[in-house]
Scaffold this motif. Structure first.
Motif, PDB file in Angstrom:
ATOM      1  N   TYR A  32       0.839  -1.203   0.000  1.00 13.87           N
ATOM      2  CA  TYR A  32       0.000   0.000   0.000  1.00 13.87           C
ATOM      3  C   TYR A  32       0.870   1.247   0.000  1.00 13.87           C
ATOM      4  O   TYR A  32       1.718   1.431   0.864  1.00 13.87           O
ATOM      5  CB  TYR A  32      -0.933   0.013   1.210  1.00 13.87           C
ATOM      6  N   GLY A  33       0.700   2.094  -0.995  1.00  8.64           N
ATOM      7  CA  GLY A  33       1.453   3.332  -1.100  1.00  8.64           C
ATOM      8  C   GLY A  33       2.795   3.191  -1.786  1.00  8.64           C
ATOM      9  O   GLY A  33       3.490   4.176  -1.990  1.00  8.64           O
ATOM     10  N   SER A  34       3.178   1.979  -2.158  1.00  7.56           N
ATOM     11  CA  SER A  34       4.466   1.763  -2.826  1.00  7.56           C
ATOM     12  C   SER A  34       4.401   2.216  -4.283  1.00  7.56           C
ATOM     13  O   SER A  34       3.343   2.203  -4.899  1.00  7.56           O
ATOM     14  CB  SER A  34       4.835   0.277  -2.804  1.00  7.56           C
ATOM     15  N   LYS A  35       5.560   2.588  -4.807  1.00 11.83           N
ATOM     16  CA  LYS A  35       5.642   2.948  -6.219  1.00 11.83           C
ATOM     17  C   LYS A  35       5.372   1.708  -7.069  1.00 11.83           C
ATOM     18  O   LYS A  35       5.558   0.591  -6.613  1.00 11.83           O
ATOM     19  CB  LYS A  35       7.018   3.497  -6.542  1.00 11.83           C
ATOM     20  N   ALA A  36       4.940   1.939  -8.296  1.00 13.79           N
ATOM     21  CA  ALA A  36       4.641   0.831  -9.196  1.00 13.79           C
ATOM     22  C   ALA A  36       5.014   1.209 -10.618  1.00 13.79           C
ATOM     23  O   ALA A  36       5.038   2.390 -10.975  1.00 13.79           O
ATOM     24  CB  ALA A  36       3.164   0.470  -9.135  1.00 13.79           C
ATOM     25  N   THR A  37       5.297   0.205 -11.425  1.00  6.92           N
ATOM     26  CA  THR A  37       5.516   0.383 -12.853  1.00  6.92           C
ATOM     27  C   THR A  37       4.251  -0.089 -13.559  1.00  6.92           C
ATOM     28  O   THR A  37       3.764  -1.186 -13.287  1.00  6.92           O
ATOM     29  CB  THR A  37       6.728  -0.442 -13.340  1.00  6.92           C
ATOM     30  N   ILE A  38       3.715   0.741 -14.434  1.00  6.66           N
ATOM     31  CA  ILE A  38       2.496   0.427 -15.170  1.00  6.66           C
ATOM     32  C   ILE A  38       2.860   0.265 -16.642  1.00  6.66           C
ATOM     33  O   ILE A  38       3.432   1.170 -17.246  1.00  6.66           O
ATOM     34  CB  ILE A  38       1.436   1.545 -15.025  1.00  6.66           C
ATOM     35  N   THR A  39       2.554  -0.895 -17.219  1.00  3.55           N
ATOM     36  CA  THR A  39       2.797  -1.147 -18.635  1.00  3.55           C
ATOM     37  C   THR A  39       1.469  -1.548 -19.259  1.00  3.55           C
ATOM     38  O   THR A  39       0.831  -2.496 -18.806  1.00  3.55           O
ATOM     39  CB  THR A  39       3.835  -2.272 -18.840  1.00  3.55           C
ATOM     40  N   CYS A  40       1.053  -0.822 -20.295  1.00  6.92           N
ATOM     41  CA  CYS A  40      -0.228  -1.092 -20.951  1.00  6.92           C
ATOM     42  C   CYS A  40       0.018  -1.679 -22.346  1.00  6.92           C
ATOM     43  O   CYS A  40       0.992  -1.331 -23.013  1.00  6.92           O
ATOM     44  CB  CYS A  40      -1.051   0.183 -21.052  1.00  6.92           C
ATOM     45  N   CYS A  82      -3.587  -3.189 -18.730  1.00  5.75           N
ATOM     46  CA  CYS A  82      -2.320  -2.818 -18.112  1.00  5.75           C
ATOM     47  C   CYS A  82      -1.881  -3.849 -17.075  1.00  5.75           C
ATOM     48  O   CYS A  82      -2.714  -4.486 -16.421  1.00  5.75           O
ATOM     49  CB  CYS A  82      -2.435  -1.456 -17.426  1.00  5.75           C
ATOM     50  N   ILE A  83      -0.575  -3.958 -16.937  1.00  6.38           N
ATOM     51  CA  ILE A  83       0.020  -4.763 -15.877  1.00  6.38           C
ATOM     52  C   ILE A  83       0.669  -3.789 -14.918  1.00  6.38           C
ATOM     53  O   ILE A  83       1.412  -2.895 -15.324  1.00  6.38           O
ATOM     54  CB  ILE A  83       1.051  -5.753 -16.446  1.00  6.38           C
ATOM     55  N   VAL A  84       0.359  -3.948 -13.636  1.00  3.16           N
ATOM     56  CA  VAL A  84       0.899  -3.091 -12.590  1.00  3.16           C
ATOM     57  C   VAL A  84       1.841  -3.922 -11.733  1.00  3.16           C
ATOM     58  O   VAL A  84       1.437  -4.948 -11.188  1.00  3.16           O
ATOM     59  CB  VAL A  84      -0.239  -2.501 -11.711  1.00  3.16           C
ATOM     60  N   GLU A  85       3.090  -3.496 -11.653  1.00  7.03           N
ATOM     61  CA  GLU A  85       4.094  -4.203 -10.852  1.00  7.03           C
ATOM     62  C   GLU A  85       4.561  -3.274  -9.741  1.00  7.03           C
ATOM     63  O   GLU A  85       5.179  -2.251 -10.014  1.00  7.03           O
ATOM     64  CB  GLU A  85       5.273  -4.620 -11.728  1.00  7.03           C
ATOM     65  N   GLN A  86       4.231  -3.644  -8.503  1.00  3.18           N
ATOM     66  CA  GLN A  86       4.604  -2.836  -7.342  1.00  3.18           C
ATOM     67  C   GLN A  86       6.038  -3.135  -6.946  1.00  3.18           C
ATOM     68  O   GLN A  86       6.484  -4.277  -7.058  1.00  3.18           O
ATOM     69  CB  GLN A  86       3.673  -3.130  -6.158  1.00  3.18           C
ATOM     70  N   GLU A  87       6.733  -2.133  -6.477  1.00  2.05           N
ATOM     71  CA  GLU A  87       8.113  -2.315  -6.004  1.00  2.05           C
ATOM     72  C   GLU A  87       8.114  -2.938  -4.633  1.00  2.05           C
ATOM     73  O   GLU A  87       7.190  -2.862  -3.889  1.00  2.05           O
ATOM     74  CB  GLU A  87       8.826  -0.977  -5.947  1.00  2.05           C
TER      75      GLU A  87
END
Length: 87
Positions: A32-40, A82-87
C-alpha cells in the motif's frame, strides 16, 4: 509511519481472523502506497509505460487504472489492458 503500523495491524488481523489470506492479499496490504511500474498493452504490444508516485487504484467497474505519475506529477487514468508491478 502510522500508515505502515495500520497496514501491519490489518495484516495480522487478516491472518488471525480469517486464516485464509493468500500471498497476494498479504502482498497487497504490504505494498500500500508503494511505487509501481504500469505497462499497458494493445494487440500484444506495449503501448504505454509509466511509474506511479504511490498507490495505483482500479477504476470503477474495472475501467482501467489510475494513479499520479512520478515522471510528470500528473493524474493518469488508463483504459487499456495494463500490468501493474509494485516495487
Amino acid at each position: 509511519m502510522f500508515g505502515r503500523s495500520l497496514i501491519a495491524v490489518a495484516g495480522i488481523a487478516c491472518a488471525l481472523l480469517t486464516a485464509g489470506c493468500t500471498d497476494a492479499d498479504m502482498a497487497n496490504l504490504g505494498s500500500y502506497g508503494s511505487k509501481a511500474t504500469i505497462t499497458c498493452y494493445s494487440g500484444g504490444a506495449a503501448i504505454y509505460k509509466d511509474e506511479s508516485s504511490g498507490k495505483v487504484s482500479i477504476g470503477e467497474g474495472g475501467s482501467g487504472v489510475y494513479y499520479r505519475s512520478s515522471k510528470t506529477g500528473r493524474f493518469v487514468h488508463t483504459y487499456a489492458d495494463c500490468i501493474v508491478e509494485q516495487e
